[in-house]
Structure formats: C-alpha cells, structure tokens
Motif scaffolding. Structure first.
Motif, short mmCIF file in Angstrom:
data_model
loop_
_atom_site.label_atom_id
_atom_site.label_comp_id
_atom_site.label_asym_id
_atom_site.label_seq_id
_atom_site.Cartn_x
_atom_site.Cartn_y
_atom_site.Cartn_z
N LEU A 50 0.82 -1.21 0.00
CA LEU A 50 0.00 0.00 0.00
C LEU A 50 0.85 1.26 0.00
O LEU A 50 0.48 2.26 -0.60
N TRP A 51 2.01 1.18 0.67
CA TRP A 51 2.84 2.37 0.78
C TRP A 51 3.80 2.54 -0.39
O TRP A 51 4.02 3.65 -0.86
N TRP A 52 4.43 1.44 -0.83
CA TRP A 52 5.47 1.54 -1.84
C TRP A 52 5.24 0.61 -3.04
O TRP A 52 6.18 0.28 -3.76
N GLU A 53 4.02 0.15 -3.23
CA GLU A 53 3.64 -0.71 -4.35
C GLU A 53 4.56 -1.94 -4.47
O GLU A 53 4.63 -2.74 -3.56
N LYS A 54 5.29 -2.04 -5.59
CA LYS A 54 5.99 -3.29 -5.93
C LYS A 54 7.22 -3.57 -5.06
O LYS A 54 7.80 -4.65 -5.15
N ARG A 55 7.61 -2.62 -4.22
CA ARG A 55 8.68 -2.92 -3.28
C ARG A 55 8.26 -4.00 -2.28
O ARG A 55 9.10 -4.61 -1.61
N SER A 56 6.96 -4.21 -2.19
CA SER A 56 6.47 -5.25 -1.29
C SER A 56 6.93 -6.64 -1.73
O SER A 56 6.97 -7.57 -0.90
N ILE A 57 7.26 -6.82 -3.02
CA ILE A 57 7.74 -8.13 -3.50
C ILE A 57 9.07 -8.47 -2.82
O ILE A 57 9.32 -9.63 -2.46
N LEU A 58 9.91 -7.45 -2.61
CA LEU A 58 11.18 -7.69 -1.91
C LEU A 58 10.93 -8.13 -0.47
O LEU A 58 11.60 -9.04 0.05
N VAL A 59 9.94 -7.50 0.17
CA VAL A 59 9.59 -7.90 1.53
C VAL A 59 9.05 -9.31 1.54
O VAL A 59 9.38 -10.13 2.43
N ALA A 60 8.22 -9.65 0.53
CA ALA A 60 7.67 -11.00 0.46
C ALA A 60 8.77 -12.04 0.25
O ALA A 60 8.76 -13.13 0.87
N THR A 80 8.42 -29.04 4.02
CA THR A 80 7.55 -29.65 3.00
C THR A 80 7.32 -28.67 1.87
O THR A 80 7.74 -27.50 1.93
N LEU A 81 6.63 -29.19 0.87
CA LEU A 81 6.25 -28.30 -0.25
C LEU A 81 5.32 -27.18 0.21
O LEU A 81 5.24 -26.13 -0.43
N ASN A 82 4.63 -27.39 1.32
CA ASN A 82 3.73 -26.37 1.84
C ASN A 82 4.50 -25.11 2.22
O ASN A 82 4.00 -23.99 2.06
N ASP A 83 5.75 -25.29 2.72
CA ASP A 83 6.54 -24.11 3.08
C ASP A 83 6.95 -23.32 1.84
O ASP A 83 6.93 -22.09 1.84
N TYR A 84 7.31 -24.05 0.78
CA TYR A 84 7.64 -23.35 -0.47
C TYR A 84 6.40 -22.67 -1.06
O TYR A 84 6.47 -21.55 -1.60
N GLY A 85 5.27 -23.37 -0.93
CA GLY A 85 4.01 -22.76 -1.42
C GLY A 85 3.64 -21.52 -0.64
O GLY A 85 3.15 -20.53 -1.20
N ARG A 86 3.93 -21.55 0.66
CA ARG A 86 3.62 -20.38 1.48
C ARG A 86 4.51 -19.19 1.07
O ARG A 86 4.06 -18.06 1.00
N ALA A 87 5.78 -19.49 0.83
CA ALA A 87 6.69 -18.43 0.39
C ALA A 87 6.25 -17.87 -0.96
O ALA A 87 6.30 -16.64 -1.19
N LEU A 88 5.80 -18.75 -1.86
CA LEU A 88 5.30 -18.28 -3.16
C LEU A 88 4.04 -17.44 -2.99
O LEU A 88 3.84 -16.44 -3.68
N MET A 89 3.19 -17.84 -2.03
CA MET A 89 1.95 -17.09 -1.79
C MET A 89 2.26 -15.67 -1.29
O MET A 89 1.56 -14.72 -1.63
N PHE A 90 3.35 -15.54 -0.49
CA PHE A 90 3.75 -14.22 -0.05
C PHE A 90 4.01 -13.30 -1.26
O PHE A 90 3.58 -12.15 -1.30
N VAL A 91 4.76 -13.85 -2.23
CA VAL A 91 5.11 -13.07 -3.41
C VAL A 91 3.86 -12.72 -4.22
O VAL A 91 3.70 -11.58 -4.71
N ILE A 92 2.96 -13.72 -4.38
CA ILE A 92 1.73 -13.47 -5.17
C ILE A 92 0.88 -12.40 -4.50
O ILE A 92 0.38 -11.47 -5.15
N ILE A 93 0.70 -12.51 -3.18
CA ILE A 93 -0.09 -11.51 -2.46
C ILE A 93 0.54 -10.13 -2.60
O ILE A 93 -0.14 -9.12 -2.83
#
Length: 479
Positions: A50-60, A80-93
C-alpha cells in the motif's frame, strides 16, 4: 485520517520485520513448532504494497526466504512443499496488492489532477464560488471568495455559512430558503441580490444564483452558489436615482413656471391682436407663433421624459376616443373621420401621436388644408393613416423624416422632435410608421402618415360618439 511520514512508515515496517524474524526463531528454535505464525507476515507485506507498491515483493521474498531458511536450520525434518508454497503465496499476495495499490493511487492522482484543475478555474473566476453542505457548513470556497470576504480558506472551510457571512437581519429567512431547496431538490430560480458580511463587518451586495448539489444516490447534499459583487453598482444606481429625482423636481418646477409664463404671454398677445391692426397685428401674430413654439418644445421635453422614465404602462386604450378628442382641439380645420370603435395596446401618451401628426398637417399645410383620419382593422393589428392636402414630403426626405432633429423642407419646419417622438411611441407600442404620398407618385399633392398599432384582446363595448361638426363636410381629393 492520520497521514504517516516516510520515516514513520519505515520505522513501522522495520518493527514488523523484526517481529516476524523473532516469531520465526521462537516457533522453530524454542517451541520446535511449524510455521503456524506465518499469517502475521501478511501484515508487513500488505502495508508495504500500500505504501510503496511493488517494493512489497522484496519484503515477500525476504519473509518467504526467512521461513524456508529457518526451517532448514532448526527443523529440516518437517520442511515440506507447503513451506515453499507459502513463500510463493507471499510473493503473489505482494504482487496483487501492489498492482491494486498502484491502480488506486493512479486514479487518486487523476482525481486530484482534475480537482486541482477545477480549483484553478474557480480561483481565476471573478466571482465568489462556494459549496455549502446540507448542514450549512462550507465545503469549498474559491480564492476570489476568500479575498472578497476577507478570510483565509482554512478559516472558512467547515464553518457555518449563515453564521459566518450572512447578515443577521436576513439570516433566518436565507436559512429557510436554503433548507427548502435541500428538501425540494430545487434551488430558487434566477438571480437575486443577496447581502453578505465580510470579516471586517462591511456589508456587500452579491448578484447571487445557486443550484442543488446531489450525491451518487441522487439525493440533495448541498448547494453550489456563486455571487458577483455589485455593491458599487448598487451605490452608483442609488446616487443616480437621487440625482434623477432631484433633476426631475427641477424640471417639473421649470415646466410649470414656463407654462404659466407662456399662458400669460398667449393671453396678452390675443388681447393685443384684437386691439392692433396692420403691421403691428402681424408682429403680434409672429410673437404668438413663437410662444406657441415654446409650448410645443416644453410638451416634447415632457413627453420624452415620460417615455424614458417608464412612468406609464401599456394597456387597452380606446382609439376612437383618442382620435375624437384630438379632432375637437381643431374646430376650425376640416378633418374627416369615420368613427370606428376599437381597442389598441398603448398608454396615456397615445394622444401625442395624433397631436403631432394632425398638428403637423395643419401647421405645414396650405391655408384651407384638409385632413383625413382613417382606421382599418387587420389580423391582430390596426392600421391608422393621417392624410392631408398640404405640400407633401419629397422622396429624398421620406427615409429620414422620423430621425431626431431632421427637418422637412417647409420654411416653417421645426426641429424634427415631433415626428421623432411619434416614431418612439409607436415603436413602444409594438407598431411601425411610414410616410407616403397621398396620391401615389405625386408628393406635391399631400402626405399620408400610416402606422400600425396592436389590437387589444380584451373585449369591450365601445360607444360610438357623433363626430364633431367640423368633420361633416366631405373632402374631394385634389389631383
């Protein structure tokens, strides 16, 4: 709404990232649990988006990497693969929220751009412009309005319009008109003069008009008003009115006294004319003609003043009675008129038309001039003609005869005001006037003044009075 500075935002983000790192260590190293705490990570991701737009991808990426690395260091057995999926979900969000935030800020920038442009338009406007909410508070006011009222913009916004700028004497009435407009959804139509009070308690008069402002649901939420300062004009008009009234007083006194003097002069000239003979009588007659001319000038001045002062209003007038009254003023002249009762739209100055036309025919005609007055009804109009057997009007003079100060060719022609006034009056009544030859193609055989008047729609029984004796003899037109 609280607006955070850039430093405050960075501090909040660093704090949230530190908490995220501590929770990762605490759950993995101390409690030896999985990453059930990772929902907290969405908070710094969303805030950064919300504050810096796409800089949030770095935080994710940082938080997703933190989860995976911490699991490998402290609990590699449960990775597990769930941990990698969670990390990917951070980036997508982060990407989705950043994209939505970017679009939202783009729209906000466009709205701000349009609002700033509209504000600039309002600021350069030479009138006060204000938006008043339904609760009477000021939502918007332009720069000229602030300067006119003597306030800064921030001093007016949010304040009650009526308590702040409306004079106490008219405050309650103006408030009721405003509330009625909000309830009815329609503002008071047209322009009106509304007084306002400035910061230094000076009262100004505004030419005011407004319109209802509606919300997205179509319901009234306030009024948009604009007012032009006409205080100086009102004061000037008042000063002119006072001067006009004073000049009219002087003119009335002058006309009254001159008329009295002329009446006395006419009386003595008539007495002298009876007592004298020969050359002396001719001189007295010339003196009488000069006094008569003075009376005509005073009458013309009075008529023009009444025309411009709008002292009279048009109404149905008995044309037949007006004509017969004027004919009665010339008992020694042969005037033919066949009575025709009809109502026309005119005012109390209509007799001046016939006084000028019949008087000109008699004054400028040859001895024994004969005059005919005709009235013919048409479709919504009445055509009147005053014809005479005098010397007529040359073709070269006809187009300019009704112009101010244009004289005829007769040696006894006046200053041209009589026919000018006649045209003014007939135009005032919605008609027109022209001069023609009594015998077409032969101006030397007399003139015919023809004009139109509007018929009045009001029905009325008009009595037909007998014509004066002087009109009974027939006139045979000369060739």
């Amino acid at each position: 709404m609280i607006t955070l500075t850039e430093q405050q935002r960075v501090a909040i983000l660093m704090t949230l990232l530190a908490i995220s790192a501590f929770l990762t260590y605490y759950f993995h190293a101390v409690l030896m649990l999985g990453t059930v705490f990772s929902h907290f990570f969405y908070i710094p991701i969303i805030l950064t988006a919300l504050w810096w737009e796409k800089r949030s991808i770095l935080v994710a990426l940082f938080l997703g990497g933190l989860v995976v690395i911490s699991t490998l260091l402290y609990r590699p057995d449960i990775l597990t693969l769930n941990d990698y999926g969670r990390a990917l979900m951070f980036v997508i969000i982060a990407f989705v929220v950043a994209s939505l935030s970017e679009q939202l800020k783009g729209r906000e920038r466009e709205v701000k751009k349009q609002r700033d442009l509209a504000q600039r338009y309002l600021d350069v406007a030479g009138v006060l412009f204000v938006v008043i909410n339904a609760d009477h508070t000021i939502q918007l006011v332009n720069r000229h309005g602030c300067e006119l009222l003597g306030y800064r913009e921030e001093e007016l916004l949010g304040r009650d319009w009526f308590l702040t700028v409306v004079p106490e004497a008219s405050r309650e009435a103006r408030r009721q008109v405003f509330d009625a407009a909000i309830v009815d959804g329609a503002a008071f139509p047209g322009r009106r003069e509304n007084p306002v009070v400035t910061r230094n308690r000076e009262e100004l008069v505004l030419a005011w008009q407004d319109t209802v402002l509606t919300g997205d649901d179509g319901r009234p939420i306030g009024l948009i008003g604009s007012g032009a300062d006409i205080t100086d004009r009102i004061r000037a008009e008042e000063a002119l009115r006072v001067a006009h009234d004073e000049s009219n007083l002087y003119l009335d006194i002058m006309v009254h006294d001159i008329n009295n003097a002329n009446a006395v002069a006419l009386g003595y000239t008539d007495l002298l004319a009876e007592a004298l003979e020969g050359r002396e009588r001719d001189m007295v007659r010339k003196l009488r003609a000069g006094v008569t001319r003075s009376i005509e000038i005073i009458q013309n001045v009075s008529t023009i003043r009444r025309l411009h002062s709008q002292e009279t209003v048009t109404r149905p007038v008995d044309l037949d009675a007006v004509i017969r009254t004027e004919i009665a003023h010339h008992p020694d002249t042969g005037i033919v008129y066949e009575g025709k009762p009809v109502l026309v739209t005119a005012d109390d100055l209509l007799p001046e038309v016939f006084a000028n036309l019949i008087g000109n025919s008699i004054k400028f005609g040859e001895p024994g001039v004969e005059v005919t007055v005709r009235v013919e009804e048409g479709d919504g109009v009445v055509e009147v003609s005053v014809e005479d057997t005098g010397p007529g009007v040359p073709d070269a003079v006809k187009p300019h005869l009704f112009t101010r100060f244009v004289r005829g060719t007769n040696a006894r022609s006046g200053k041209g005001l009589g026919l000018y006034i006649t045209r003014m009056l007939i135009t005032r009544y919605g008609g027109s006037i022209r001069v023609e030859d009594r015998v077409p193609g032969h101006p030397e055989y007399g003139a015919a003044f023809r004009f139109t008047l509007l018929r009045s729609d009001r029905p009325r029984e008009l009595p037909v009075s007998p014509a004066p004796a002087a009109t009974d003899r027939a006139i045979t037109p000369r060739p």
